[in-house]
Enzyme design. Structure first.
Site, short mmCIF file in Angstrom:
data_model
loop_
_atom_site.label_atom_id
_atom_site.label_comp_id
_atom_site.label_asym_id
_atom_site.label_seq_id
_atom_site.Cartn_x
_atom_site.Cartn_y
_atom_site.Cartn_z
N TRP A 351 0.83 -1.22 0.00
CA TRP A 351 0.00 0.00 0.00
C TRP A 351 0.85 1.25 0.00
CZ3 TRP A 351 -1.74 2.72 4.96
CH2 TRP A 351 -0.76 2.63 5.95
N ASP A 352 2.20 1.07 -0.03
CA ASP A 352 3.11 2.22 0.13
C ASP A 352 2.88 3.29 -0.92
OD1 ASP A 352 4.04 -0.20 1.35
OD2 ASP A 352 5.91 0.81 1.82
N GLU A 490 0.72 -3.89 11.92
CA GLU A 490 0.89 -5.33 11.69
C GLU A 490 1.12 -6.12 12.98
OE1 GLU A 490 3.96 -5.58 8.65
OE2 GLU A 490 2.35 -5.43 7.15
N LYS A 610 2.77 -1.15 15.82
CA LYS A 610 4.02 -1.06 15.07
C LYS A 610 4.13 0.31 14.40
CE LYS A 610 6.25 -3.25 11.08
NZ LYS A 610 6.05 -4.20 9.99
N GLN A 611 2.98 0.81 13.93
CA GLN A 611 2.99 2.05 13.14
C GLN A 611 1.61 2.69 13.23
OE1 GLN A 611 3.25 -0.96 9.87
NE2 GLN A 611 2.72 0.83 8.63
#
Ligand code: BGC
Length: 805
Positions: A351-352, A490, A610-611
């Site tokens: 998805w970056d 994630e 994680k993010q």
């Protein structure tokens, strides 16, 4: 060292992999790591060449499971160039053989320079200077020019110039247990003594790859002798050159590359030989190549003044353009998360692109469209995946490669304990949101209704109907829910004690689905009526389905706990992690998932991320958009809620992905400029300092690279283009006194923006195009082609925004 050069001294074995990745040269068609020309893959070096969109599948067995992986193929190595002075071995840069190393990447012209003093076993010293390029002018051409100067001797120097197809995908240590041989030798040949070619074929995808190389002495006496030497998968041309002490001799290796995926060729071998034939010498190539780079830089230069950060920013744009140059349009390739710079994530497309396309849409809209078409071409696979899941529309894979099937691995190796554990990341359905967001964002930035009608609308509508199908109506609450997915974080792939993986009502997914459905409804109004009719008929999109879009957009469930938006239903029931204890025990806890798994524990039990996950909402949407959605759904939406939610997740995020710093820099820019700037600089330094624990060697982090430039433009610069107006709401952090940008807008190439404390200046280059309308600080000006518009600043701080409609 200027802001346009990156300079390295002696080889540092521990950092050589990162240096190779950062010194990669590429042109969007292919790229080659900055490994030394005489090196082969070993514990220190990893020469790798990757062709955009060239993948191959292989089957391996791990822990008793059969797994199939698709890799972006490490193509034959075209670099090999070494020499022999008559004593000892062929030159390698092994310790003791050379001193005075200097490598310099000139980013303005896309040239890698290298100088060293080679010394053979008998004390003969030879000064070597090399220049390397991968042509941005002709995407099928690359070259190395080497100048030898004997310092204290005269005699014969034998130069060996080879093409090596005996390579494998072995660049990522944790994948080495898996099959990595993708190339089969399919012959080689040479003609007049200075030209050789090598043909390889990928094992499963049967892509034919041909390199042809011409090696000539271009300054100095003609070679006394030349010979061709060939083995299976390898061919070399040896030239004996008479060196006279103090008189430099220059040898050029010019290489042509074609594959059976190319357009406008008969066969790759004929094409490679023909390309080589018509390609001039290094000087000619260099002239065209640097001109192409000048044109690229002109279209997208970003200037912040401060030299150190400016250099890194240039490096980011440089690698972005080398991966996604205008040549990518010919390749049917997507956005590989780690560039064409290494083998991490096997060259897959995630998805970056949501972090990458906004930059491209503002500077290189054709490239952005080419990348959206990569997705559009894979609609049939995405539709089939949706059907398999019992859904209509298009279910795009979390990881995409050649044909758009799901490439996410099902087992994940934890390098901490060597255990393979289930990998459920394919449940990140939100990848479809990123594609839909990019479709809309591209339309906003370009007003390109033709592209929207032809491609974008179909993509967005098919994604919208898949999500509409994924949303289930819950009678008890009279709300729609989305079960069994993963959000961007994630660390969480399920509930403690629940066997079935997946989470319910990931807030990011649910809210963005509402946004996607609303855009689908907009598109059905926007697209001109014959095409709209055509689309509805072709997709079988009837009134009931469209009505359901609206219903879901009014009744989607969003979970809350403790006065904040919950990352997913039940998040508030999870335990708090003792962050201080883990930091004290492990130091670097960015990969908490691996740490906890090695302790037989799991992130699923804790409130840890994680993010950015919930906070992605504040990255992609303006406050008004987010408030509007929550209001329509009947949920609270005060500024306090947003502030609390941001602070809550900030405290619980380990930033195990470089994307996290980009998002946090953006989100914090609203109320904490200092913190925002710190995250911006973290993102800026993630590759140059290899901050994610040695991962740069395996490829650059393209999302973070593009994200930093985009942050400057759209967040600190407050640039938004929509409804035919270029809006600017600059709010520059104290560390950024001014910002200058060049961009493409409404067909005007090279619109120059200058943002500083005093306001905004917009210069539009001369042309026959109509004026552009610019709004800043509540004022609007019309700036004609050839004119400059000035909008003074307003004292009050401005709000930053993601997108708008
Ligand atoms: C991140 C993903 C990202 C992927 C590829 C992972 O570490 O969690 O969000 O898409 O890397 O960059």
């Amino acid at each position: 060292m200027s802001a346009w050069t990156l300079v390295y001294g002696a080889t540092d074995p521990a950092r050589e992999g990162a240096r190779e990745a950062l010194c990669t040269l590429g042109n969007g068609y292919f790229a080659t790591r900055g490994a030394t020309a005489e090196s082969t893959a070993d514990a220190v070096h990893y020469p790798g060449t990757y062709i955009a969109g060239c993948y191959d599948r292989a089957v391996s067995t791990v822990s008793g499971h059969t797994v199939e992986n698709e890799d972006m193929v490490n193509a034959p190595n075209w670099l090999p160039l070494t020499f022999w002075t008559g004593a000892g071995e062929w030159f390698t840069d092994a310790e003791g053989q050379a001193t005075g190393h200097r490598t310099e990447l000139a980013m303005d012209e896309g040239v890698l320079h290298r100088t060293f003093l080679a010394c053979d076993g008998e004390g003969r010293e030879t000064l070597v200077h090399q220049r390397r390029l991968v042509s941005m002018d002709d995407p099928h051409v690359a070259a190395i020019e080497t100048t030898f100067e004997a310092r204290n001797w005269s005699g014969t120097l034998t130069v060996r110039s080879a093409l090596d197809g005996r390579v494998a995908n072995a660049g990522v240590p944790r994948y080495r247990a898996l099959a990595g041989r993708h190339l089969r030798a399919e012959g080689s040949g040479g003609d007049s003594g200075d030209t050789v070619w090598l043909r390889s074929v990928t094992e499963a995808s049967r892509v034919e790859i041909v390199f042809a190389a011409r090696t000539r002495v271009t300054s100095g006496p003609a070679p006394a002798a030349s010979a061709v030497d060939a083995r299976e998968g390898w061919i070399a041309c040896d030239l004996d050159v008479d060196l006279v002490q103090g008189r430099p001799v220059t040898v050029e290796k010019v290489v042509a590359l074609h594959t059976s995926r190319d357009n406008a060729i008969s066969d790759p071998l004929t094409a490679a030989c023909a390309t080589l034939e018509r390609t001039g010498d290094f000087a000619d190539l260099l002239g065209r190549h640097t001109a192409a780079w000048v044109h690229l830089w002109r279209a997208c230069a970003v200037d912040i003044g401060e030299e150190h950060d400016q250099r890194v920013l240039n490096l980011h744009v440089f690698h972005l353009l080398q991966t996604l140059s205008p040549h990518v349009g010919e390749s049917d390739a997507g956005v590989p998360a780690r560039g064409l710079h290494g083998e991490a994530y096997r060259g897959h497309v995630f998805w970056d692109e949501v972090f990458v396309l906004p930059f491209l849409s503002l500077h290189f809209p054709e490239t952005a469209r080419a990348l959206l078409r990569y997705r559009w071409r894979r609609l049939p696979q995405a539709r089939a995946a949706a059907r398999r899941a019992g859904l209509r529309g298009a279910l795009f894979p979390w990881q995409s490669g050649s044909d758009g099937r799901e490439e996410a691995q099902r087992l994940h190796l934890n390098p901490r304990d060597g255990r393979w554990t289930p990998d459920n990341s394919h449940l990140q359905r939100h990848v479809g949101i990123a594609i839909a967001y990019n479709v809309w964002q591209h339309y906003q930035a370009t007003d390109d209704i033709a592209f929207l009608s032809a491609y974008g609308a179909e993509l967005l509508l098919e994604i919208a109907r898949m999500f509409a199908g994924l949303a289930a109506y819950d009678e008890a609450t009279d709300r729609y829910v989305i079960r069994g997915v993963m959000g961007p974080d994630e660390y969480h792939d399920g509930y403690p004690g629940r066997e079935e993986p997946g989470l319910d009502d990931n807030a990011y997914t649910n809210i963005m689905v509402v946004w996607v459905l609303n855009r689908a409804l907009d598109i059905l109004r926007l697209v001109p009526s014959p095409r709209r009719q055509e689309l509805r008929e072709r997709l079988g999109l009837d009134a009931a389905e469209v009505a359901r879009f609206g219903d879901i957009a009014r009744r989607m469930h969003v979970p809350f706990h403790d006065g904040v938006i919950s990352q997913f239903a039940g998040y508030g029931d999870l335990a708090e992690l003792d962050w201080a204890a883990y930091r004290a025990a492990y130091g670097d806890i960015r990969r908490l998932d691996r740490i906890l798994e090695a302790e037989d524990d799991s992130c699923n039990r804790y409130r840890v991320s994680k993010q950015a996950d919930v906070l992605m909402l504040f990255y992609l949407l303006t406050d008004d958009e987010l408030s509007g959605i929550l209001h329509a759904l009947g949920y609270p939406h005060s500024p306090d809620l947003f502030t609390r939610t941001i602070a809550y997740y900030l405290d619980r995020t380990s930033h195990g992905s470089t994307l996290s710093a980009v998002v946090h820099a953006w989100v914090l820019a609203r109320d904490d400029c200092a913190a925002s700037w710190r995250f911006f600089r973290d993102a800026l330094h993630s590759d140059i300092e290899d901050a994610q624990g040695g991962t740069t060697a395996e490829g650059v982090h393209l999302g973070a690279m593009a994200g930093t430039v985009d942050l400057l433009t759209r967040c600190y610069g407050g640039l938004r283009a929509y409804n035919g107006v270029l809006h600017l709401a600059p709010s520059l952090p104290g560390e950024l006194p001014h910002l200058a940008l060049g961009l493409r807008y409404q067909g005007h190439h090279g619109v120059q923006l200058r943002l500083h404390g005093g306001g905004v200046e917009v210069a539009v280059p001369p042309s026959a195009l109509p004026p552009i309308t610019v709004e800043a600080n509540g004022r609007t000006v019309s700036v004609p082609a050839g004119g400059t518009g000035r909008l003074p600043s307003r004292d009050a701080p401005q709000r930053r925004n993601g997108s708008a409609h």
